[in-house]
Scaffold this active site. Structure first.
Site, mmCIF file in Angstrom:
data_model
loop_
_atom_site.group_PDB
_atom_site.id
_atom_site.type_symbol
_atom_site.label_atom_id
_atom_site.label_comp_id
_atom_site.label_asym_id
_atom_site.label_seq_id
_atom_site.Cartn_x
_atom_site.Cartn_y
_atom_site.Cartn_z
ATOM 1 N N TRP A 106 0.825 -1.217 0.000
ATOM 2 C CA TRP A 106 0.000 0.000 0.000
ATOM 3 C C TRP A 106 0.850 1.253 0.000
ATOM 4 C CZ3 TRP A 106 -4.384 -0.547 -2.020
ATOM 5 C CH2 TRP A 106 -5.154 -1.700 -1.793
ATOM 6 N N ASP A 176 -1.621 6.554 6.357
ATOM 7 C CA ASP A 176 -2.719 5.737 5.825
ATOM 8 C C ASP A 176 -3.121 4.778 6.939
ATOM 9 O OD1 ASP A 176 -4.339 3.868 4.596
ATOM 10 O OD2 ASP A 176 -3.017 3.523 2.882
ATOM 11 N N LYS A 200 -12.613 -1.495 5.857
ATOM 12 C CA LYS A 200 -11.815 -2.475 6.577
ATOM 13 C C LYS A 200 -12.318 -2.614 8.013
ATOM 14 C CE LYS A 200 -9.381 -2.502 2.829
ATOM 15 N NZ LYS A 200 -8.163 -1.778 2.535
HETATM 16 C C1 PLP Z 1 -7.634 -1.176 1.297
HETATM 17 C C2 PLP Z 1 -6.538 -0.220 1.475
HETATM 18 C C3 PLP Z 1 -6.346 0.861 0.602
HETATM 19 C C4 PLP Z 1 -7.197 1.060 -0.633
HETATM 20 O O1 PLP Z 1 -8.472 1.363 -0.324
HETATM 21 P P1 PLP Z 1 -9.575 1.562 -1.485
HETATM 22 O O2 PLP Z 1 -10.728 2.028 -0.670
HETATM 23 O O3 PLP Z 1 -9.769 0.249 -2.146
HETATM 24 O O4 PLP Z 1 -9.057 2.603 -2.413
HETATM 25 C C5 PLP Z 1 -5.323 1.737 0.862
HETATM 26 N N1 PLP Z 1 -4.515 1.561 1.911
HETATM 27 C C6 PLP Z 1 -4.652 0.543 2.773
HETATM 28 C C7 PLP Z 1 -3.735 0.406 3.916
HETATM 29 C C8 PLP Z 1 -5.667 -0.384 2.576
HETATM 30 O O5 PLP Z 1 -5.816 -1.410 3.427
#
Ligand code: PLP
Length: 364
Positions: A106, A176, A200
């Site tokens: 990521w 993030d 998530k």
């Molecule tokens: C799932 C995830 C993303 C991407 O998220 P989307 O909503 O699919 O764009 C980005 N960073 C992390 C750490 C993730 O787990």
């Protein structure tokens, strides 16, 4: 435990399980929210009913994460990957470079996207370990004139998690937090900005949460779309355009569920218990293998491997038969991955551990 015999334990990395009581409340309120005679999905985002939902949801998130008063909370769209572009558009503030700490797929993606907007300095990377570790803080090459330092607090694919927020000095830190938000206390004051998709650990896909410090807002580049401009969206309480109203409502129910269970500190205690149970079972066995360094193991996403990978298909089939779903690892890593977010009850992890042991007995 679930009252519905058909409910499964879903170990998906996202979209992921939601608390059953939240789903029941949403079902009960589907046709008539609090006597309004409508579903939340049908409400004007500017009507008093939805505004009351929105305000409560923001207030509950602020309380749960103890978000300081000088930080704005916005509810946007575009997901975590959208923020990989939206953050640089808003946060360069006349500067030309970004420091990136790359600890998995990521943050690697974030670095790639950021290159469209600025010079990206790879401040640190654990790619040479196959993203199974976090580079020692002392080895990071940070630049004083970077617009910000970006890192991913929990790498959902590789299963690597920062156990504390690293100190990066005066340059704003961007985190993030897509797959770790609300799983443990997080000191927001150590960040300039955190972002995360909701699917998530919070609620339905479609909602993206951005928490950003006041003084960093207002210098977006000229071509930033207004809907993705933090100044525009924070001034209009995320209602410059139509926000993802139903996703916000479900997130609000999840926040109430979290508060009723003691908030983030109580969730952390549960998450530690669940992670210890699962890692303990994996460590006790020669049949299963884990690769992530112990000091940065994720509490949310647990990648593991069968030593004999020829048994992978049989393992997954047997798991499905026990209603333990979505255990297949991400294609980049292979093997298996169990995602055990807030909504995964300890009973789910116990059932998985029981299956791990039974499968080893039958095939070891
Ligand atoms: C799932 C995830 C993303 C991407 O998220 P989307 O909503 O699919 O764009 C980005 N960073 C992390 C750490 C993730 O787990």
């Amino acid at each position: 435990m679930s009252s519905n015999p058909n409910r499964v334990f879903n170990f998906s990395a996202g979209p992921a399980m939601l608390p059953e009581s939240v789903l029941k409340t949403a079902a009960a309120e589907m046709l008539d929210w609090h006597g309004s005679g409508m579903s939340v999905m049908e409400m004007s985002h500017r009507g008093k009913e939805f505004i009351s939902i929105y305000e409560q949801t923001v207030a509950d998130l602020r309380e749960l994460l103890a978000v300081p008063a000088n930080y704005k909370i916005t509810f946007l769209q575009g997901g975590g990957l959208g923020e990989n572009a939206i953050v640089p558009m808003n946060m360069l503030r006349g500067k030309s470079s970004i420091d990136m700490v790359v600890t998995g797929e990521w943050s690697k993606k974030s670095a790639e996207e950021a290159k469209k907007f600025a010079t990206v300095n790879l401040a640190a990377s654990s790619e040479n370990t196959g993203f199974t570790s976090i580079p020692d803080r002392a080895s990071w090459r940070l630049n004083q004139d970077a617009a910000y330092v970006h890192l991913c607090m929990n790498e959902t694919i590789g299963g690597v998690e920062f156990q504390s927020v690293p100190d990066v000095g005066a340059v704003p830190l961007v985190g993030d937090v897509s797959s770790t938000i609300l799983s443990r206390p997080l000191d927001i004051s150590k960040f300039g900005l955190v972002f995360g998709g909701a699917q998530k650990n919070i609620g339905p896909a479609g909602l993206t949460i951005v928490i950003v410090r006041d003084d960093l807002i207002g210098q977006a580049t000229q071509y930033t779309p207004d809907v993705f401009n933090y100044a525009v969206q924070s001034k209009s309480d995320s209602m410059y355009n139509t926000p993802p109203t139903y996703a916000i409502y479900i997130a609000g129910l999840v926040f109430q569920w979290l508060k009723a269970r003691g908030g983030v500190a109580a969730m952390e205690a549960q998450n530690i218990a669940k992670a210890n149970l699962l890692y303990g079972a994996l460590d006790a066995s020669e049949f299963y293998v884990t690769k992530v360094a112990k000091d940065c193991r994720s509490r949310m996403n647990v990648p593991f491997f069968l030593r004999d990978e020829a048994l992978n298909a049989a393992f997954l089939k047997g798991a499905d038969e026990r209603h333990l779903l979505q255990l297949k690892g991400h294609r980049v890593v292979g093997g298996m991955r169990a995602s055990i977010y807030n909504a995964m009850p300890i009973e789910g992890v116990q059932a998985l551990v029981g299956y791990l042991q039974d499968f080893e007995k039958a095939n070891g």
